[in-house]
Design a protein around this motif. Structure first.
Motif, PDB file in Angstrom:
ATOM      1  N   GLY A 149     -46.514 -13.652   3.688  1.00 49.15           N
ATOM      2  CA  GLY A 149     -47.534 -13.963   4.851  1.00 49.15           C
ATOM      3  C   GLY A 149     -47.186 -15.270   5.508  1.00 49.15           C
ATOM      4  N   ARG A 150     -48.497 -15.899   5.882  1.00 49.69           N
ATOM      5  CA  ARG A 150     -47.938 -17.227   6.365  1.00 49.69           C
ATOM      6  C   ARG A 150     -47.539 -18.141   5.396  1.00 49.69           C
ATOM      7  NH1 ARG A 150     -52.069 -20.798  10.163  1.00 49.69           N
ATOM      8  NH2 ARG A 150     -50.744 -22.362  10.505  1.00 49.69           N
ATOM      9  N   PRO A 183     -50.847  -7.336   5.936  1.00 53.04           N
ATOM     10  CA  PRO A 183     -50.215  -6.084   6.187  1.00 53.04           C
ATOM     11  C   PRO A 183     -48.984  -6.176   6.945  1.00 53.04           C
ATOM     12  CG  PRO A 183     -51.513  -7.166   7.878  1.00 53.04           C
ATOM     13  CD  PRO A 183     -51.661  -7.898   6.566  1.00 53.04           C
ATOM     14  N   ALA A 184     -47.835  -5.122   6.456  1.00 53.50           N
ATOM     15  CA  ALA A 184     -46.465  -5.080   7.053  1.00 53.50           C
ATOM     16  C   ALA A 184     -46.837  -4.484   8.464  1.00 53.50           C
ATOM     17  CB  ALA A 184     -45.963  -3.956   6.166  1.00 53.50           C
ATOM     18  N   ASP A 299     -50.446 -12.792  15.216  1.00 48.98           N
ATOM     19  CA  ASP A 299     -50.043 -13.629  14.185  1.00 48.98           C
ATOM     20  C   ASP A 299     -50.373 -12.967  13.093  1.00 48.98           C
ATOM     21  OD1 ASP A 299     -50.071 -17.146  14.455  1.00 48.98           O
ATOM     22  OD2 ASP A 299     -50.503 -16.435  12.440  1.00 48.98           O
ATOM     23  N   ILE A 300     -49.740 -13.603  11.639  1.00 53.48           N
ATOM     24  CA  ILE A 300     -50.003 -13.160  10.564  1.00 53.48           C
ATOM     25  C   ILE A 300     -51.221 -13.641   9.772  1.00 53.48           C
ATOM     26  CG2 ILE A 300     -48.458 -15.029   9.199  1.00 53.48           C
ATOM     27  CD1 ILE A 300     -48.349 -11.267   8.280  1.00 53.48           C
ATOM     28  N   ASP A 301     -51.711 -14.863  10.289  1.00 53.12           N
ATOM     29  CA  ASP A 301     -52.761 -15.268   9.624  1.00 53.12           C
ATOM     30  C   ASP A 301     -54.061 -15.050  10.377  1.00 53.12           C
ATOM     31  OD1 ASP A 301     -54.694 -16.979   8.330  1.00 53.12           O
ATOM     32  OD2 ASP A 301     -53.436 -18.892   8.529  1.00 53.12           O
ATOM     33  N   ASP A 318     -46.843  -8.267  10.729  1.00 51.78           N
ATOM     34  CA  ASP A 318     -45.441  -8.595  10.672  1.00 51.78           C
ATOM     35  C   ASP A 318     -44.723  -8.894  12.198  1.00 51.78           C
ATOM     36  OD1 ASP A 318     -42.751  -9.357   9.488  1.00 51.78           O
ATOM     37  OD2 ASP A 318     -42.195  -7.587  10.223  1.00 51.78           O
ATOM     38  N   LEU A 319     -44.286  -9.922  12.562  1.00 52.71           N
ATOM     39  CA  LEU A 319     -43.976 -10.255  13.824  1.00 52.71           C
ATOM     40  C   LEU A 319     -42.633  -9.314  14.187  1.00 52.71           C
ATOM     41  CD1 LEU A 319     -43.927 -13.985  14.763  1.00 52.71           C
ATOM     42  CD2 LEU A 319     -45.679 -12.069  15.151  1.00 52.71           C
TER      43      LEU A 319
END
Length: 573
Positions: A149-150, A183-184, A299-301, A318-319
């Motif tokens: 994650g972050r 989440p992927a 973003d992931i967060d 996921d970026l």
């Protein structure tokens, strides 16, 4: 085996090859176990804060989890600044400290502090391990949490008696961890909405941050940027995301960003934020930040969405996956933004960071540009905090974000030398340079002993203006030039200091000497130090007055024409 031996076994299983630490009473069992374990290189730093900062530099440079170790009490509290630094910049780290034996906890025993209570705000998670049989699985959780994650630091506090307890590695009990599954893949509806807003925009702008490198998404990001053809700005921790010479890159935005970048942000009609948190140093006054733009935030967060600015669309995940999907969509149907791209390229030409001309005296910007031009490919630069940090951000061309190590969120003076040590252990064959100011360098100069001990070929550049330059600049511009406690005219002889630690050192003070001295710096095979006398009056331009919008930038010409309007009250600043 005992639990201390199990810790080392677990570290090795997680691929840890280097740890940074300092021994003491309550972590002694772990250090005793190190005597018989040659799988891990232990780096003895000379202060626990440097242990954490070196682990931070190792993690940023390598993309792996950094590990630092210290004893209880002052050992643990000395780690705190470095761990907070990692937390604010989302750097993966596992922190291991000894603790007073369990029977003495809560009695104000020798070197006892409540580590969990003191560190709640600066870690992703923390553990007080009271059962040796949970230690292996707790370490598994710690490494997963730190990197997933972050990213961020995870702290394990282990009482001395627990480290000494015998354990059966085949029957370790599971630890209790609350995990937040990231989440992927982002929901397709979120990506579709972001694409629709992007296609509807006439003046879209890409804004990237440190999340790109934290997600190991540099390749996908560059593919997306090239396909989309979006003008692009970045934060301090996003420097290097586009690589060298990207045609649509306008530079860093914000307090000391380029005028081109800040103009583009002000005029855009859509801001696509990728892996950035809209930090106050980047945005300036919020109601003046991209005032006419819609905002798409990737973003992931989830905590970063709508925190400071309402988003018109958010994409969480996921970026790598998100950027790949956006690249594919835009490759099939390119954006029609040629006029906007042309305008931004004109701004870049006219209002970017112009290469400063060297003079007889050495200016900070001219030195950093010369350093950039003469540095070998792949050079990593670790900065301290102050004017030199901003000159590096403005004038050094980085090939990749992992080549630029800088304390962004916390602004930790003394970061650069330990971070450079960590980066050099991560990549022994790469050139690593610590660019420091005379003030910041003295925060952790004891780590010269670490360089000498391990003969690390870290190159140190000390830009010496005999003052706390950034504070002096603020006092000059915004406090009626009332200087207070910024003089460092009693600095030590930095050349003699370096040599005292067995480090080659020299000093320069003329512009004509910059190139040859830099060449000697990179030619030297061991640790070396270059002391550079720079002008005290040098400022970082442009800058933005506190409470102002970034479009209202101040530069040297502005100051020269408006001397009588520059002073504001300390309360405003």
């Amino acid at each position: 085996m005992n639990a201390a031996q199990m810790v080392l076994q677990s570290l090795a299983q997680h691929g840890v090859d280097t740890v940074f630490g300092y021994p003491g009473g309550c972590i002694m069992p772990l250090y005793d176990a190190l005597v018989d374990d040659d799988r891990i290189c232990h780096v003895l730093c000379r202060h626990e804060q440097a242990c954490a900062l070196a682990a931070d530099g190792y993690a940023r440079a390598s993309g792996r989890v950094g590990v630092c170790i210290a004893t209880s009490g002052p050992g643990a509290t000395n780690l705190i600044t470095g761990v907070a630094n990692a937390h604010r910049d989302s750097v993966p780290m596992v922190v291991i400290t000894g603790q007073t034996p369990a029977a003495l906890m809560g009695t104000d025993a020798f070197q006892e502090v409540d580590v969990l209570g003191m560190t709640l705000d600066i870690v992703k998670h923390s553990y007080l391990v009271t059962d040796a049989n949970t230690l292996a699985s707790t370490l598994d959780d710690a490494f997963e949490l730190a990197a997933s994650g972050r990213a961020g630091p995870v702290w394990l506090d282990i009482p001395k008696d627990v480290q000494l307890a015998e354990v059966d590695p085949g029957h370790a009990l599971p630890s209790i961890t609350t995990r937040s599954a990231e989440p992927a893949v982002a929901p397709p509806a979120q990506i579709d909405k972001a694409l629709a807003l992007l296609r509807a925009a006439e003046k879209p702008l890409l804004y990237s941050g440190g999340g790109v490198s934290r997600a190991n998404a540099e390749a996908e990001f560059r593919a997306f940027a090239a396909t989309a053809g979006l003008p692009h700005v970045n934060t301090l921790n996003g420097i290097g995301n586009p690589g060298r010479d990207a045609p649509d890159h306008l530079g860093m935005l914000g307090l000391h960003g380029s005028q081109a970048a800040n103009r583009a942000v002000h005029d855009c009609d859509l801001l696509l934020v990728v892996g950035a948190r809209l930090d106050d140093r980047a945005t300036g006054r919020l109601d003046g930040f991209a005032p006419g733009a819609r905002l798409v935030h990737i973003d992931i967060d989830t905590a970063e969405f709508n925190k400071l600015r309402r988003s018109d669309a958010v994409v969480r995940g996921d970026l790598n996956t998100i950027l790949a999907g956006l690249t594919q969509a835009l490759d099939a149907q390119p954006l029609a933004i040629d006029a906007w791209r042309g305008q931004c390229r004109q701004w870049r030409t006219r209002h970017g960071f112009a290469t400063p001309l060297p003079g007889d005296a050495i200016s900070g910007p001219a030195f950093v540009r010369t350093l950039s031009d003469r540095a070998p490919a792949g050079t990593t630069v670790a900065c301290d905090v102050g004017q030199h940090q901003m000159w590096v951000a403005q004038y050094f061309d980085f090939e990749a974000p992992r080549c630029h190590l800088s304390s962004g969120g916390l602004g930790t003076m003394g970061y650069g030398l330990p971070a450079a040590i960590g980066a050099q252990f991560a990549h022994p064959q790469r050139p690593v340079v610590n660019v420091a100011g005379d003030g910041s360098f003295q925060m952790n100069l004891q780590e010269l002993a670490t360089l000498g001990r391990y003969r690390l070929p870290v190159r140190i550049v000390v830009l010496d203006n005999a003052c706390l330059g950034m504070v002096r600049q603020q006092q000059e511009l915004f406090y009626a030039n009332r200087e207070s406690q910024i003089d460092l005219d009693d600095n030590p002889d930095f050349v003699a200091l370096g040599r005292a630690f067995g480090i080659a050192a020299e000093s320069i003070c003329h512009g004509r000497d910059m190139g040859p001295a830099i060449d000697r710096l990179f030619a030297h095979r061991g640790p070396c130090l270059l002391h550079v006398a720079v002008a005290r009056a040098d400022n970082v331009w442009p800058t933005v007055r506190a409470g102002s919008a970034n479009i209202d930038m101040i530069d040297a010409a502005t100051v020269a024409g408006r001397e009588n309007t520059m002073s504001i009250s300390p309360a405003q600043a």
